[in-house]
Write a protein that holds these residues in place. Sequence first.
Motif, PDB file in Angstrom:
ATOM      1  N   TRP A  30     -12.817  -6.619 -13.044  1.00  0.00           N
ATOM      2  CA  TRP A  30     -13.199  -5.601 -12.074  1.00  0.00           C
ATOM      3  C   TRP A  30     -14.198  -4.640 -12.694  1.00  0.00           C
ATOM      4  O   TRP A  30     -14.128  -4.338 -13.884  1.00  0.00           O
ATOM      5  CB  TRP A  30     -11.973  -4.783 -11.648  1.00  0.00           C
ATOM      6  CG  TRP A  30     -10.817  -5.606 -11.200  1.00  0.00           C
ATOM      7  CD1 TRP A  30      -9.808  -6.100 -11.972  1.00  0.00           C
ATOM      8  CD2 TRP A  30     -10.543  -6.042  -9.867  1.00  0.00           C
ATOM      9  NE1 TRP A  30      -8.915  -6.812 -11.196  1.00  0.00           N
ATOM     10  CE2 TRP A  30      -9.347  -6.790  -9.902  1.00  0.00           C
ATOM     11  CE3 TRP A  30     -11.182  -5.859  -8.649  1.00  0.00           C
ATOM     12  CZ2 TRP A  30      -8.782  -7.355  -8.770  1.00  0.00           C
ATOM     13  CZ3 TRP A  30     -10.615  -6.424  -7.514  1.00  0.00           C
ATOM     14  CH2 TRP A  30      -9.431  -7.169  -7.577  1.00  0.00           C
ATOM     15  N   ALA A  32     -15.075  -1.058 -13.376  1.00  0.00           N
ATOM     16  CA  ALA A  32     -14.201   0.115 -13.478  1.00  0.00           C
ATOM     17  C   ALA A  32     -14.690   1.290 -12.629  1.00  0.00           C
ATOM     18  O   ALA A  32     -13.888   2.137 -12.246  1.00  0.00           O
ATOM     19  CB  ALA A  32     -14.075   0.551 -14.936  1.00  0.00           C
ATOM     20  N   GLY A  35     -14.597  -0.469  -8.615  1.00  0.00           N
ATOM     21  CA  GLY A  35     -13.365  -1.161  -8.237  1.00  0.00           C
ATOM     22  C   GLY A  35     -13.603  -2.529  -7.636  1.00  0.00           C
ATOM     23  O   GLY A  35     -12.667  -3.192  -7.200  1.00  0.00           O
ATOM     24  N   LYS A  36     -14.846  -2.992  -7.632  1.00  0.00           N
ATOM     25  CA  LYS A  36     -15.171  -4.298  -7.050  1.00  0.00           C
ATOM     26  C   LYS A  36     -14.865  -5.418  -8.039  1.00  0.00           C
ATOM     27  O   LYS A  36     -15.075  -5.275  -9.246  1.00  0.00           O
ATOM     28  CB  LYS A  36     -16.633  -4.347  -6.645  1.00  0.00           C
ATOM     29  CG  LYS A  36     -16.964  -3.417  -5.494  1.00  0.00           C
ATOM     30  CD  LYS A  36     -18.342  -3.709  -4.937  1.00  0.00           C
ATOM     31  CE  LYS A  36     -18.748  -2.711  -3.900  1.00  0.00           C
ATOM     32  NZ  LYS A  36     -17.940  -2.614  -2.747  1.00  0.00           N
TER      33      LYS A  36
END
Length: 186
Positions: A30, A32, A35-36
């Motif tokens: 991911w 950071a 959040g993807k």
Amino acid sequence: RHEDEVTHAAFSPDGMRVVTASNDGTARLWDALSGKALGEPLRHEDEVTHAVFSPDGTWVVTASRDGTARLWSALNGKALGEPLHHENGVNHAAFSPDGTQVVTASFDNTARFWDVKSGKPLGEPLRHEDNVNHAAFSPDGTRVVTASWDKTARLWDALSGKALGEPLRHEDEVTHAAFSPDGMRV
């Protein structure tokens, strides 16, 4: 999101990525900040119990109840070589401080050292009398501590795989062990 419980999460050394391990049989990378998800899931045949980045952030190692640990590129999620096989589930995996080795802890009552580049085991398994729940390198990479359900923690020489001294005995299962930052205490 994962399809089941998340069992572990760890930041990359630069803090820009996160890896998660899940009971859904995958680990995920991911971003950071956003959040993807980055790329496709890192797939195992059973629950993924642990995942962590290498010290330089290049690789990820995952541990799974499917009896394997796997090395993956942290950049594109591609598997590096063949799985690292144990005879039972793998509960934990950790990189050496220089990133050239991995130690795995398994429910087959062993921990093992592995060469990151070749994926081959290094030396004989580190044997306990029950499940090995955790293994960690010392800060200088010369020793490893293992924690076992046999009510002991043990110290091992990381080069020879030989036990150092007597087991550290407890009154119940030992689930985790770590070195102090200076490597002088466990």
